[in-house]
Write a protein that holds these residues in place. Sequence first.
Motif, PDB file in Angstrom:
ATOM      1  N   SER A  75       0.836  -1.207   0.000  1.00 43.58           N
ATOM      2  CA  SER A  75       0.000   0.000   0.000  1.00 43.58           C
ATOM      3  C   SER A  75       0.862   1.244   0.000  1.00 43.58           C
ATOM      4  O   SER A  75       0.340   2.358   0.003  1.00 43.58           O
ATOM      5  CB  SER A  75      -0.914   0.009   1.240  1.00 43.58           C
ATOM      6  OG  SER A  75      -1.736  -1.144   1.261  1.00 43.58           O
TER       7      SER A  75
ATOM      8  N   SER B 162      -9.161  -0.433  11.196  1.00 44.47           N
ATOM      9  CA  SER B 162      -9.393   0.481  10.054  1.00 44.47           C
ATOM     10  C   SER B 162     -10.846   0.952  10.011  1.00 44.47           C
ATOM     11  O   SER B 162     -11.144   2.020   9.484  1.00 44.47           O
ATOM     12  CB  SER B 162      -9.035  -0.222   8.736  1.00 44.47           C
ATOM     13  OG  SER B 162      -9.974  -1.252   8.450  1.00 44.47           O
TER      14      SER B 162
ATOM     15  N   PRO C  98      -3.530  -0.880   4.910  1.00 38.59           N
ATOM     16  CA  PRO C  98      -3.988   0.430   4.413  1.00 38.59           C
ATOM     17  C   PRO C  98      -4.051   1.477   5.532  1.00 38.59           C
ATOM     18  O   PRO C  98      -3.908   2.667   5.284  1.00 38.59           O
ATOM     19  CB  PRO C  98      -5.369   0.131   3.847  1.00 38.59           C
ATOM     20  CG  PRO C  98      -5.765  -1.192   4.400  1.00 38.59           C
ATOM     21  CD  PRO C  98      -4.507  -1.945   4.713  1.00 38.59           C
TER      22      PRO C  98
END
Length: 405
Positions: free
Chosen positions: A113, A305, A335
């Motif tokens: 990422s 997340s 991420p």
Amino acid sequence: MKITEIKVFVCCSGRNFVTVKILTDKGVYGIGDATLNGRELAVVSYLEEHVIPCLIGKDAHQIEDIWQYLYKGAYWQNGAVSMAAIGAIDTALWDIKGKVAGLPVYQLLGGKSRRAVTVYAHVNGESIEEVLSNLEKAIADGYKVVRLQCTIPGTEGTYGTLGDKKNYYELQGNRPLPPEHPWSTTKYLNFIPELFKRARDTFGYGIELCHDVHSRLTPIEAAQLGKTLEPFKLKFLEDAVTYENPEGYKIIRNHTTTPMALGEKFNTIWDAKHLIENQYIDFVRTAVTHGGGITPLKKLADFASLYHVRMAPHGAPDLSPICFMAHMHLDLWAPNFGVQEFIGFGTPELNEVFNFQAQLKDGEIYIEDKPGIGVEFNEEAAIKYPYKRSYLPVSRLEDGTLWNW
Ligand code: CS2
Ligand code: MG
């Protein structure tokens, strides 16, 4: 692919490390870190007596099933010792799977990422002047994020400062009995704001700063400190209060916008759940080794997340290069990665035992695309550095009350 043998190594290459090596009938092997600072042999015993006999003959590809088997199958699940043991087994199985696939583990997680892993350096000193001098060096070395720790005047041995030691690896390998360090919350709370004021006055706001309180405060004291530090815009205040009472972080949240980081002592996602779903914290610090491996850390990253919580894995000297490189793979993939703690690439004796390739450039770490985790463990070299019992210090208030170290 059957597990044929599992070996456990304890070496003291600068400090004690516990390493697990899983061998298979296809000749592929994997390694994992099972180091639990100050309780290393408890993990060795848990592995050798209770884990390894159950795994011989199992399919090394069944990472998730083996994790569930070791976690739920123990009945007495959770806890630092068992999760360090499971963490090492799990990491070694991911290492094997990557080697069989011919891919670095981050590819198995979902690919990169980001180009590299942003790290934060430790900047410490026995005085504010020494901290500022070391901060100048860290900025010159290209770090974008640093952690500031300073000896509190009147109390020697403050957490995070090295005294006359050359480096961390010496510090944590040579304590045959727990040293006792004094602590004064009043002196600490009176002093720390000045450290960050001087850092901002001297270097401005371009450099991101964090600080590790190391579980020393009560919730309202942490709220007070967070509020006092607001003008100095910390990236995070770590371990402000020990995690057993998660609602304590609601008190902190109600009083300050200073971001909170917590979790190096978490052993499972359940330790983090309440804090994350109530958004009481901003960074979660769980390490692959202490958190039960890559399998649960991926789950934790995905859960975090959902609540804008970022990963900031623990990266202290008492986590081996295997854990460090496992974090590199997770940090490249996640991420919601935030920042990775980094205390340098270690000493020659450490790198003789654990060989890996990584480059630090402008505060970011780049790794080579090697299959698996990307660390070679030198068994012959490890034997040269036999285990030496070593303890973490304990902390006492000035009246003798036992306190969190
Ligand atoms: C610290 C650790 O790096 C950190 O954030 O909290 O150095 C911690 O003191 C050690 O891992 C304890 O073994
Ligand atoms: Mg910490």
